[in-house]
Design a protein around this motif. Structure first.
Motif, PDB file in Angstrom:
ATOM      1  N   ARG A  40       0.850  -1.177   0.000  1.00  0.00           N
ATOM      2  CA  ARG A  40       0.000   0.000   0.000  1.00  0.00           C
ATOM      3  C   ARG A  40       0.889   1.232   0.000  1.00  0.00           C
ATOM      4  O   ARG A  40       2.060   1.181   0.408  1.00  0.00           O
ATOM      5  CB  ARG A  40      -0.898   0.027   1.241  1.00  0.00           C
ATOM      6  N   SER A 100      -2.886   5.240   1.157  1.00  0.00           N
ATOM      7  CA  SER A 100      -3.936   4.333   0.687  1.00  0.00           C
ATOM      8  C   SER A 100      -5.064   4.208   1.703  1.00  0.00           C
ATOM      9  O   SER A 100      -4.847   4.269   2.914  1.00  0.00           O
ATOM     10  CB  SER A 100      -3.357   2.948   0.403  1.00  0.00           C
ATOM     11  N   SER A 133      -8.519   1.827   2.988  1.00  0.00           N
ATOM     12  CA  SER A 133      -8.896   0.417   3.045  1.00  0.00           C
ATOM     13  C   SER A 133      -9.823   0.032   1.899  1.00  0.00           C
ATOM     14  O   SER A 133      -9.898  -1.142   1.527  1.00  0.00           O
ATOM     15  CB  SER A 133      -9.561   0.105   4.381  1.00  0.00           C
ATOM     16  N   ASP A 177      -9.506   1.153  -1.187  1.00  0.00           N
ATOM     17  CA  ASP A 177      -8.783   1.179  -2.463  1.00  0.00           C
ATOM     18  C   ASP A 177      -8.543  -0.238  -2.976  1.00  0.00           C
ATOM     19  O   ASP A 177      -8.365  -1.164  -2.172  1.00  0.00           O
ATOM     20  CB  ASP A 177      -7.422   1.855  -2.297  1.00  0.00           C
ATOM     21  N   ALA A 180      -6.460  -3.251  -3.896  1.00  0.00           N
ATOM     22  CA  ALA A 180      -5.162  -3.640  -3.356  1.00  0.00           C
ATOM     23  C   ALA A 180      -4.113  -3.727  -4.466  1.00  0.00           C
ATOM     24  O   ALA A 180      -4.433  -3.905  -5.650  1.00  0.00           O
ATOM     25  CB  ALA A 180      -5.280  -4.975  -2.629  1.00  0.00           C
ATOM     26  N   TYR A 201      -8.288  -3.694  -0.014  1.00  0.00           N
ATOM     27  CA  TYR A 201      -7.536  -4.129   1.161  1.00  0.00           C
ATOM     28  C   TYR A 201      -8.483  -4.638   2.248  1.00  0.00           C
ATOM     29  O   TYR A 201      -8.209  -5.646   2.907  1.00  0.00           O
ATOM     30  CB  TYR A 201      -6.709  -2.969   1.719  1.00  0.00           C
ATOM     31  N   THR A 254       3.680  -1.326   3.812  1.00  0.00           N
ATOM     32  CA  THR A 254       3.665   0.054   3.323  1.00  0.00           C
ATOM     33  C   THR A 254       4.949   0.358   2.560  1.00  0.00           C
ATOM     34  O   THR A 254       6.048   0.051   3.044  1.00  0.00           O
ATOM     35  CB  THR A 254       3.511   1.045   4.485  1.00  0.00           C
ATOM     36  N   ARG A 300      -4.378   8.608  -5.697  1.00  0.00           N
ATOM     37  CA  ARG A 300      -3.540   7.421  -5.500  1.00  0.00           C
ATOM     38  C   ARG A 300      -3.444   6.553  -6.750  1.00  0.00           C
ATOM     39  O   ARG A 300      -3.454   5.326  -6.690  1.00  0.00           O
ATOM     40  CB  ARG A 300      -4.028   6.600  -4.283  1.00  0.00           C
TER      41      ARG A 300
END
Length: 287
Positions: free
Chosen positions: A62, A66, A68, A70, A72, A138, A151, A273
């Motif tokens: 991530r 990011s 949760s 989004d 993955a 995620y 991360t 992102r």
């Protein structure tokens, strides 16, 4: 390259060195919040967020920003791309994929499978990365498989920094430190910039460790991606990369192992992102 090529020569040696890690913890993130990342209490000690491919290693990752919700992301090498090694100068962007990826539990046993639906970025020029988008979030992966992501670090690692190469293919962890940043690494027709050289002994990576995340043993963040090493002492040939310094001098270091920078993704990241290779300051190779 650290692409897997032969099981027979290495299975016995590696199987004796399999590592089981500590149990991970991470509370499931509420919708719209940042997904829980691997805790930094014992970074590099287990296989949380680690993945295995048919011929390489990988990791569920991530960005620091990011959410949760989004889709993955999974990170591996460019030379692990299912369509074959990208040619020198080639950049693959936003290409469909249906690749199955096995995620691991902290103990290294299989947690389950996720499926990529898109190759967001893949190249072997300047760096050696493939970034997959997964067909679920995620939060969904945490709920279904109880796996949390690693991360990506926002900066390059410093010389001397502690690190671990965590291989999902072999279910093995290598620990050492960053020896140096090599201005240019040449291998066959490919050129990598600002490569991470490992301090030996400790990180004598082998085929199948390609795509393994390089994890900081201080922060637990991904500081690079493992990709190659000089096997035979040859000069600038496949599986025998050579180092080129700022003055163009070439050095061959047989047995040396290397990884590639991943913080460059942030230089191309948008507010939503996603990657924009035309963003001012973007350091990733453009098509």
């Amino acid at each position: 390259m650290r692409l897997f090529r032969s099981v027979a020569a290495t299975t016995v040696a590696v199987s004796a060195l399999l590592l089981a890690g500590s149990q991970a913890y991470a509370a499931e993130a509420a919708p719209g919040t940042a997904p829980a990342a691997r805790p930094a209490a014992a970074p590099g000690a287990d296989f949380t967020g680690i993945a295995a491919l048919s011929n390489c290693s990988a990791s569920l990752v991530r960005y620091a920003e990011s959410l949760s919700t989004d889709p993955a992301l999974v990170l591996t090498n460019g030379h692990c791309y299912e369509g074959g090694m990208p040619s020198p100068g080639q950049v693959i962007v936003n290409r469909s994929s249906s690749r199955n990826i096995t995620l691991l539990k902290p103990s290294s046993s299989n947690a389950g499978t996720v499926r990529a639906n898109r190759v967001l970025y893949s190249t072997m020029t300047k760096t050696d990365v493939t970034l997959y988008r997964i067909n679920e979030s995620y939060a969904s992966i945490k709920s279904r498989l109880n796996v949390t992501p690693l991360t990506l670090a926002k900066q390059a690692p410093a010389n001397g920094a502690g690190m671990a190469v965590v291989s999902g293919y072999w279910k093995r962890i290598y620990t050492c430190s960053v020896q140096a940043t090599i201005p240019e690494l040449r291998e066959g027709g490919w050129v990598f910039k600002s490569s991470i050289k490992y301090q030996q002994p400790g990180c004598e990576t082998i085929g199948g460790t390609s795509g393994s995340p390089i994890v900081s043993t201080t922060t637990g963040e991904v500081i690079g991606v493992n990709n190659t090493g000089n096997e035979d002492g040859e000069r600038c040939t496949l599986n025998n990369p050579c180092e080129v310094d700022a003055n163009g001098n070439i050095t061959v270091d047989q047995g040396a192992a290397y990884g590639q920078q991943t913080w460059w993704f942030y230089t191309c990241l948008t507010a939503s992102r996603t990657l924009d290779l035309n963003k001012t300051g973007c350091l990733l190779q453009k098509p």
